[in-house]
Design a protein around this motif. Structure first.
Motif, PDB file in Angstrom:
ATOM      1  N   UNK A   1       0.909  -1.186   0.021  1.00 40.61           N
ATOM      2  CA  UNK A   1      -0.233  -0.228   0.221  1.00 40.61           C
ATOM      3  C   UNK A   1       0.969   1.330   0.016  1.00 40.61           C
ATOM      4  N   UNK A   2       2.111   1.269   0.692  1.00 41.14           N
ATOM      5  CA  UNK A   2       2.944   2.432   0.771  1.00 41.14           C
ATOM      6  C   UNK A   2       3.445   2.506  -0.734  1.00 41.14           C
ATOM      7  N   UNK A   3       3.839   1.544  -1.498  1.00 37.34           N
ATOM      8  CA  UNK A   3       4.360   1.844  -2.666  1.00 37.34           C
ATOM      9  C   UNK A   3       3.340   1.919  -3.678  1.00 37.34           C
ATOM     10  N   UNK A   4       2.205   1.799  -3.491  1.00 37.75           N
ATOM     11  CA  UNK A   4       1.155   2.137  -4.339  1.00 37.75           C
ATOM     12  C   UNK A   4       0.694   3.451  -4.431  1.00 37.75           C
ATOM     13  N   UNK A   5       0.843   3.738  -3.021  1.00 37.57           N
ATOM     14  CA  UNK A   5       0.376   5.419  -2.638  1.00 37.57           C
ATOM     15  C   UNK A   5       1.577   6.104  -3.462  1.00 37.57           C
ATOM     16  N   UNK A   6       2.861   6.022  -3.196  1.00 35.36           N
ATOM     17  CA  UNK A   6       3.827   6.799  -3.865  1.00 35.36           C
ATOM     18  C   UNK A   6       3.693   6.702  -5.361  1.00 35.36           C
ATOM     19  N   UNK A   7       3.384   5.521  -5.980  1.00 40.15           N
ATOM     20  CA  UNK A   7       3.258   5.474  -7.385  1.00 40.15           C
ATOM     21  C   UNK A   7       2.015   6.404  -8.011  1.00 40.15           C
ATOM     22  N   UNK A   8       0.853   6.404  -7.086  1.00 39.96           N
ATOM     23  CA  UNK A   8      -0.332   7.064  -7.434  1.00 39.96           C
ATOM     24  C   UNK A   8      -0.049   8.609  -6.961  1.00 39.96           C
ATOM     25  N   UNK A   9       0.840   8.916  -6.409  1.00 44.73           N
ATOM     26  CA  UNK A   9       1.118  10.334  -5.868  1.00 44.73           C
ATOM     27  C   UNK A   9      -0.110  10.857  -4.912  1.00 44.73           C
ATOM     28  N   UNK A  10      -0.318  10.022  -3.942  1.00 44.92           N
ATOM     29  CA  UNK A  10      -1.428  10.586  -3.127  1.00 44.92           C
ATOM     30  C   UNK A  10      -0.728  11.502  -2.024  1.00 44.92           C
TER      31      UNK A  10
ATOM     32  N   UNK B   1      -5.207   5.095   2.758  1.00 46.51           N
ATOM     33  CA  UNK B   1      -4.742   3.787   3.412  1.00 46.51           C
ATOM     34  C   UNK B   1      -5.759   3.029   4.029  1.00 46.51           C
ATOM     35  N   UNK B   2      -6.452   3.369   4.852  1.00 43.83           N
ATOM     36  CA  UNK B   2      -7.471   2.988   5.641  1.00 43.83           C
ATOM     37  C   UNK B   2      -8.538   2.569   4.649  1.00 43.83           C
ATOM     38  N   UNK B   3      -8.965   3.047   3.571  1.00 47.22           N
ATOM     39  CA  UNK B   3      -9.917   2.695   2.725  1.00 47.22           C
ATOM     40  C   UNK B   3      -9.591   1.610   1.976  1.00 47.22           C
ATOM     41  N   UNK B   4      -8.435   1.488   1.434  1.00 41.61           N
ATOM     42  CA  UNK B   4      -7.715   0.418   0.812  1.00 41.61           C
ATOM     43  C   UNK B   4      -7.487  -1.036   1.757  1.00 41.61           C
ATOM     44  N   UNK B   5      -7.179  -0.352   3.196  1.00 47.96           N
ATOM     45  CA  UNK B   5      -7.103  -1.754   3.796  1.00 47.96           C
ATOM     46  C   UNK B   5      -8.368  -2.428   4.320  1.00 47.96           C
ATOM     47  N   UNK B   6      -9.342  -1.530   4.413  1.00 53.18           N
ATOM     48  CA  UNK B   6     -10.694  -2.352   4.592  1.00 53.18           C
ATOM     49  C   UNK B   6     -11.243  -3.163   3.392  1.00 53.18           C
TER      50      UNK B   6
END
Length: 209
Positions: A61-70, A79-84
């Protein structure tokens, strides 16, 4: 002469019985240690499998957030929404395996205990957030967006702490149980700690990252 031979025979029998008993005890101890060692390894591998699953989820999730420029301010909610939707589940034997690890090392026991407590708390918050998000899609929001954001921040913070304790527990299980020289590693830790081991003890003392 006959009396001497009788005495020698009796002593020989007695000594033989004592040595036989000692040998049997020695064999029993070796077998018991071998069985206990196999059980410890099985429990350690099960725990590490669950811990790695959780850590990989966090890193993904951390890598995906960086890739998507969150954006940083939106990241905890994202993060919480993805984790759910992908909250990693622990093995049904996880708690029993933790109990088996407790006597091995006090720091390992502390990290596993804290990890499990935080994991359970996060799981409750993730389930609640997931239900809230479903209701929001149906235009039936039970709570305000501010309340959801507050929960999301807690989920992100606590999940990060769980990963932190999981990493420390992984290291200790690898060194103290799964390595080829677990006894040496236990002795070594008594007199000298690596830098990452010192960091893990610091995490326990501070109670935060």
């Amino acid at each position: 002469m006959k009396e001497f031979i009788d005495i020698l025979y009796k002593w020989q029998t007695l000594v033989g019985s004592i040595l036989g008993g000692i040998f049997a005890l020695f064999v029993a101890l070796i077998v018991g240690h071998s069985v206990r060692r196999r059980e410890d390894i099985s429990s350690g591998m099960l725990i590490i499998g669950d811990l790695v699953s959780l850590r990989v989820e966090y890193e993904t999730l951390t890598a995906l957030a960086i890739k998507q420029n969150i954006p940083e301010d939106h990241y905890p909610f994202w993060f919480a929404k993805r984790l759910s939707g992908s909250f990693p589940k622990l093995s049904p034997l996880f708690e029993a395996s933790i109990v088996r690890m407790m006597p091995i090392n006090i720091y390992l026991a502390a990290h596993l205990t804290l990890f499990h407590k935080i994991y359970v708390d996060v799981g409750v918050m993730v389930d609640r957030l997931s239900d809230d998000l479903k209701l929001h899609k149906q235009n039936k929001p039970p709570r305000s967006k501010e309340q959801l954001t507050a929960d999301a921040n807690l989920i992100h913070k606590h999940f990060s702490l769980a990963v932190q304790h999981a990493g420390c527990a992984e290291h200790l299980i690898t060194d103290l149980i799964l390595s080829k020289m677990p006894t040496w590693n236990r002795i070594r830790q008594t007199f000298w700690l690596k830098s990452d081991e010192k960091d893990c003890i610091k995490y326990l003392k501070e109670g935060s990252s």
